[in-house]
Design a protein around this motif. Structure first.
Motif, mmCIF file in Angstrom:
data_model
loop_
_atom_site.group_PDB
_atom_site.id
_atom_site.type_symbol
_atom_site.label_atom_id
_atom_site.label_comp_id
_atom_site.label_asym_id
_atom_site.label_seq_id
_atom_site.Cartn_x
_atom_site.Cartn_y
_atom_site.Cartn_z
ATOM 1 N N UNK A 28 0.833 -1.206 0.000
ATOM 2 C CA UNK A 28 0.000 0.000 0.000
ATOM 3 C C UNK A 28 0.866 1.253 0.000
ATOM 4 N N UNK A 29 1.890 1.281 0.816
ATOM 5 C CA UNK A 29 2.740 2.471 0.894
ATOM 6 C C UNK A 29 3.466 2.721 -0.429
ATOM 7 N N UNK A 30 3.971 1.657 -1.037
ATOM 8 C CA UNK A 30 4.700 1.810 -2.306
ATOM 9 C C UNK A 30 3.759 2.284 -3.404
ATOM 10 N N UNK A 31 2.612 1.656 -3.513
ATOM 11 C CA UNK A 31 1.674 2.005 -4.579
ATOM 12 C C UNK A 31 1.080 3.384 -4.347
ATOM 13 N N UNK A 32 0.830 3.758 -3.101
ATOM 14 C CA UNK A 32 0.307 5.093 -2.811
ATOM 15 C C UNK A 32 1.324 6.162 -3.198
ATOM 16 N N UNK A 33 2.586 5.929 -2.887
ATOM 17 C CA UNK A 33 3.625 6.877 -3.287
ATOM 18 C C UNK A 33 3.705 6.981 -4.809
ATOM 19 N N UNK A 34 3.616 5.860 -5.501
ATOM 20 C CA UNK A 34 3.611 5.869 -6.961
ATOM 21 C C UNK A 34 2.410 6.648 -7.489
ATOM 22 N N UNK A 35 1.250 6.421 -6.904
ATOM 23 C CA UNK A 35 0.035 7.111 -7.349
ATOM 24 C C UNK A 35 0.122 8.611 -7.097
ATOM 25 N N UNK A 36 0.559 8.976 -5.897
ATOM 26 C CA UNK A 36 0.656 10.402 -5.564
ATOM 27 C C UNK A 36 1.724 11.103 -6.394
ATOM 28 N N UNK A 37 2.800 10.405 -6.701
ATOM 29 C CA UNK A 37 3.892 11.034 -7.434
ATOM 30 C C UNK A 37 3.727 11.039 -8.939
ATOM 31 N N UNK A 38 3.026 10.042 -9.488
ATOM 32 C CA UNK A 38 2.941 9.939 -10.953
ATOM 33 C C UNK A 38 1.503 10.005 -11.469
ATOM 34 N N UNK A 66 -17.844 19.563 -5.718
ATOM 35 C CA UNK A 66 -16.893 19.036 -6.706
ATOM 36 C C UNK A 66 -16.860 17.521 -6.592
ATOM 37 N N UNK A 67 -17.098 16.828 -7.693
ATOM 38 C CA UNK A 67 -17.027 15.372 -7.741
ATOM 39 C C UNK A 67 -15.680 15.011 -8.354
ATOM 40 N N UNK A 68 -14.843 14.390 -7.536
ATOM 41 C CA UNK A 68 -13.492 14.050 -7.960
ATOM 42 C C UNK A 68 -13.476 12.648 -8.563
ATOM 43 N N UNK A 69 -13.142 12.562 -9.827
ATOM 44 C CA UNK A 69 -13.031 11.285 -10.524
ATOM 45 C C UNK A 69 -11.614 10.726 -10.366
ATOM 46 N N UNK A 70 -10.642 11.601 -10.227
ATOM 47 C CA UNK A 70 -9.241 11.204 -10.114
ATOM 48 C C UNK A 70 -8.962 10.196 -9.015
ATOM 49 N N UNK A 71 -9.461 10.418 -7.776
ATOM 50 C CA UNK A 71 -9.204 9.437 -6.718
ATOM 51 C C UNK A 71 -9.810 8.064 -6.989
ATOM 52 N N UNK A 72 -10.921 8.013 -7.709
ATOM 53 C CA UNK A 72 -11.535 6.726 -8.043
ATOM 54 C C UNK A 72 -10.646 5.974 -9.032
ATOM 55 N N UNK A 73 -10.151 6.697 -10.037
ATOM 56 C CA UNK A 73 -9.246 6.070 -11.005
ATOM 57 C C UNK A 73 -7.962 5.637 -10.315
ATOM 58 N N UNK A 74 -7.449 6.488 -9.427
ATOM 59 C CA UNK A 74 -6.227 6.157 -8.691
ATOM 60 C C UNK A 74 -6.420 4.920 -7.827
ATOM 61 N N UNK A 75 -7.538 4.817 -7.134
ATOM 62 C CA UNK A 75 -7.798 3.643 -6.291
ATOM 63 C C UNK A 75 -7.907 2.378 -7.131
ATOM 64 N N UNK A 76 -8.551 2.472 -8.285
ATOM 65 C CA UNK A 76 -8.668 1.305 -9.163
ATOM 66 C C UNK A 76 -7.293 0.875 -9.669
ATOM 67 N N UNK A 77 -6.471 1.837 -10.063
ATOM 68 C CA UNK A 77 -5.114 1.507 -10.506
ATOM 69 C C UNK A 77 -4.282 0.925 -9.368
ATOM 70 N N UNK A 78 -4.430 1.469 -8.160
ATOM 71 C CA UNK A 78 -3.737 0.913 -6.990
ATOM 72 C C UNK A 78 -4.094 -0.552 -6.795
ATOM 73 N N UNK A 80 -5.278 -2.738 -8.998
ATOM 74 C CA UNK A 80 -4.753 -3.576 -10.084
ATOM 75 C C UNK A 80 -3.250 -3.792 -9.910
ATOM 76 N N UNK A 81 -2.526 -2.743 -9.549
ATOM 77 C CA UNK A 81 -1.078 -2.859 -9.354
ATOM 78 C C UNK A 81 -0.773 -3.810 -8.202
ATOM 79 N N UNK A 82 -1.449 -3.627 -7.075
ATOM 80 C CA UNK A 82 -1.198 -4.468 -5.902
ATOM 81 C C UNK A 82 -1.567 -5.924 -6.196
ATOM 82 N N UNK A 83 -2.724 -6.136 -6.797
ATOM 83 C CA UNK A 83 -3.164 -7.507 -7.085
ATOM 84 C C UNK A 83 -2.205 -8.206 -8.051
#
Length: 134
Positions: A28-38, A66-78, A80-83
């Motif tokens: 989680x920490x690695x993927x979160x850093x990747x998501x936040x940074x890239x 404001x409806x944020x779509x970005x965090x939903x896409x980020x969570x889905x990518x997180x 998929x990456x972790x799995x």
């Protein structure tokens, strides 16, 4: 002593539990850093200049709408990456190890079970333990 330990490690539920723990903590920490940074900066490119990410405003001049779509896409990518990391790093090697060193469980085939039932019925009520009425 080591045989019991090997059997314990090669049980399916131990590997599943290890995957769940690792999924919940280490990656989680690695993927979160990747998501936040890239990923988040890339998604922010598609958002408006005064917003913090990809999304849309329901009511103008009300930031709470404001409806944020970005965090939903980020969570889905997180996810998929972790799995995928866990599958290729933990599950595939564990399955190979289980196949190579695991114990073969004795499972009766359908024909063997039917033959057992036939033999019990042919033996009569004294062997099968019940009363057989004709």
């Amino acid at each position: 002593m080591f045989k019991g330990f090997k059997d314990f490690l090669l049980r399916g539920n131990v590997v599943d539990l290890a995957v769940a723990v690792v999924m919940g903590t280490a990656f989680v920490a690695i993927v979160t850093a990747f998501s936040n940074g890239i990923i988040n900066p890339l998604l922010a490119v598609f958002g408006e200049s005064d917003e913090l990410g990809l999304g849309f405003q329901l009511v103008a001049d009300k930031p709470a709408t404001f409806i944020a779509i970005g965090p939903i896409i980020t969570a889905a990518l997180n996810f998929v990456i972790i799995a995928s990391l866990l599958y290729f790093i933990v599950v595939v090697p564990a399955n190979k190890a289980k196949k190579r060193w695991g114990t073969a469980e004795a499972t009766a085939t359908e024909l063997e079970l039917l033959a057992e039932i036939r033999d019990l019925l042919a033996a009569g009520p004294e062997r099968s333990g019940g009363k057989h009425e004709s």
